[in-house]
Design a protein around this motif. Sequence first.
Motif, short mmCIF file in Angstrom:
data_model
loop_
_atom_site.label_atom_id
_atom_site.label_comp_id
_atom_site.label_asym_id
_atom_site.label_seq_id
_atom_site.Cartn_x
_atom_site.Cartn_y
_atom_site.Cartn_z
N TYR A 91 0.83 -1.21 0.00
CA TYR A 91 0.00 0.00 0.00
C TYR A 91 0.86 1.26 0.00
CZ TYR A 91 -4.03 -3.00 1.11
OH TYR A 91 -5.02 -3.95 1.08
N ALA A 92 1.97 1.25 0.76
CA ALA A 92 2.86 2.40 0.78
C ALA A 92 3.46 2.64 -0.60
CB ALA A 92 3.97 2.18 1.80
N ALA A 93 3.83 1.56 -1.31
CA ALA A 93 4.41 1.71 -2.64
C ALA A 93 3.42 2.38 -3.59
CB ALA A 93 4.83 0.35 -3.18
N VAL A 94 2.17 1.95 -3.55
CA VAL A 94 1.15 2.55 -4.42
C VAL A 94 1.01 4.04 -4.11
CG1 VAL A 94 -1.31 2.58 -4.97
CG2 VAL A 94 -0.10 0.40 -4.78
N GLU A 95 1.02 4.39 -2.83
CA GLU A 95 0.83 5.79 -2.44
C GLU A 95 2.04 6.66 -2.75
OE1 GLU A 95 -0.50 5.82 1.60
OE2 GLU A 95 -2.54 5.24 1.03
N VAL A 96 3.24 6.11 -2.60
CA VAL A 96 4.44 6.88 -2.94
C VAL A 96 4.41 7.31 -4.40
CG1 VAL A 96 6.94 6.70 -3.28
CG2 VAL A 96 5.92 5.93 -1.13
N LEU A 97 3.83 6.45 -5.25
CA LEU A 97 3.75 6.76 -6.68
C LEU A 97 2.50 7.54 -7.04
CD1 LEU A 97 5.10 3.41 -8.14
CD2 LEU A 97 6.25 5.62 -8.06
N GLY A 98 1.77 8.03 -6.04
CA GLY A 98 0.64 8.91 -6.30
C GLY A 98 -0.70 8.22 -6.38
N GLY A 99 -0.72 6.90 -6.19
CA GLY A 99 -1.98 6.18 -6.22
C GLY A 99 -2.67 6.20 -4.87
N LYS A 100 -3.81 5.54 -4.81
CA LYS A 100 -4.57 5.47 -3.57
C LYS A 100 -4.82 4.00 -3.23
CE LYS A 100 -8.63 7.22 -1.14
NZ LYS A 100 -9.86 8.05 -1.23
N ALA A 101 -4.32 3.60 -2.08
CA ALA A 101 -4.51 2.23 -1.63
C ALA A 101 -5.31 2.24 -0.33
CB ALA A 101 -3.16 1.55 -1.39
#
Length: 532
Positions: A334-344
Amino acid sequence: MEQATDDTAPDDGTVRTVNSLRRDTYADSVALMRAARRLADLPGVTAASLVMATEANLRLLADAQLLTAEADPARPNDLIVALRGDAEALAHALDAVDGLLEQSDSPATATSGTPAPRALTEADPATALALISTPGPYAAAEALKALRCGMHAFVFSDNVPLDQEIRLKQEAHRAGLLAMGPDCGTAVVDGIPLGFANVLPPGRIGLIGASGTGLQQVSCLLDAGGEGVRQMIGTGGRDLSADVGGITTLDALELLDADPGCELIVLVSKPPAPEVAERVLARAARAGTPVVACFLDGSRSFAGDGTGTSAGEGSRSSAGGRVTVAGTLRDAAYAAVEVLGGKAPRSVERPQLPVPRGHLLRALYAGGTFAYEARQLLPDAATGTGPAGGEVLLPGRDLILDLGDDAYTAGRPHPMIDPTVRARHLRVALADPRTAVVVLDVVLGHGAGADPAAALAAELERVPSGERPPVVAFVVGTDADPQDRAAQEARLREAGALLAPTSTDAIEWAAAMVTSHGHERDRELTTAGGAV
């Protein structure tokens, strides 16, 4: 040794044991596992084992009462086919062996008709990677040959001596190559899956892991979050030990950090040596590429420049932070998705859970990383049930079992391929009145069984739903995996299992059901997070 049953009954008047030699014949361990499983499924065959004739494997055959005088002339380069069953079935099975092994030929050989090279030195000079899957005593020598031919080495073999692993990785480092393994279960290199790997779309995230099923869980959650994989580099489970020092992990960090197509690096590891973890995080903090790190040690806290900080709940980056530290596999993805601007999703609403009649948790994992993750929550749980070939004796306390450990796979395929050993443990756990809840993982993808949920669901259906403890299961896979993830999940639900979205949620849900000495254990895994 690739044995498809734990039946060790001696011969009687109707059952025979036979050995057949294939001189100077080699097949990798996954091919042997599959062939042994198919042979054992034939009517009238009660045990099947395909094994290279090393001293260690001959001892295992003898222990399983599958060794006969027919194998006396065997040399280490020979393949032994050991079978037990009735005479007619054995004749049919022996006739089927060669065909089953041929089914495992590489696609290139099968379609082009060009014989595969018999030695690394005969390979096309443009070959960039060699996959090594030989008995452990021979693996390091073959991997060194690959490195000296200018190839990266993916070493699937286990039981490689530690000093040989260190030498292998040091030589790879000097040559500017990667030594992935030994005991490296998964990788995806330039889109090509190696070992046990899921079908993943290409993308912008590079993963590095001393944790095979951990990499699979994180990469599948990234897929669900709309992200793909640039490279996925396995290192082998000992890479972050004090002895090895993280050689491959650090080399992979250098490689991915220099790749302009890699926008984020994710590190996943079973508990590392503290000093090695500090060294890896310090290097990650100097990277130009953001890094998410998940070390499943349950107590990761860092201070000072080039290290991480513990942040209580979840995994978040502070302004300017280059390394995000996650405490669980779920939070890493989830952190990886958010670091790249996504929403998890940050949390999944826990379903209404049944009140257990027993008081003990039984986690029966095929993936060893999930056992490490669960032990963060239940550090006092037992980790074994005794010899795998004997009677299953469950302890009088919580149990977190890695059924892919060598203690349970010596002489038989991994439980991701052959469910026999895990099904037996599940049957005992369901019948034990002390069991409050059972946790199961189902791992899909290349190399895994064709229908891994089936045997587990069959065990659940043997017991009426009102007479068995609740079962929490989770499926690690993508929609593109050959086993059909939706069908696997449906099969488990139909059998009465509760489906959790991740390994982290599964153990949290299960722990919430368990009472111990009147004390309700209802807490979540430590999700140590922070940023550098």
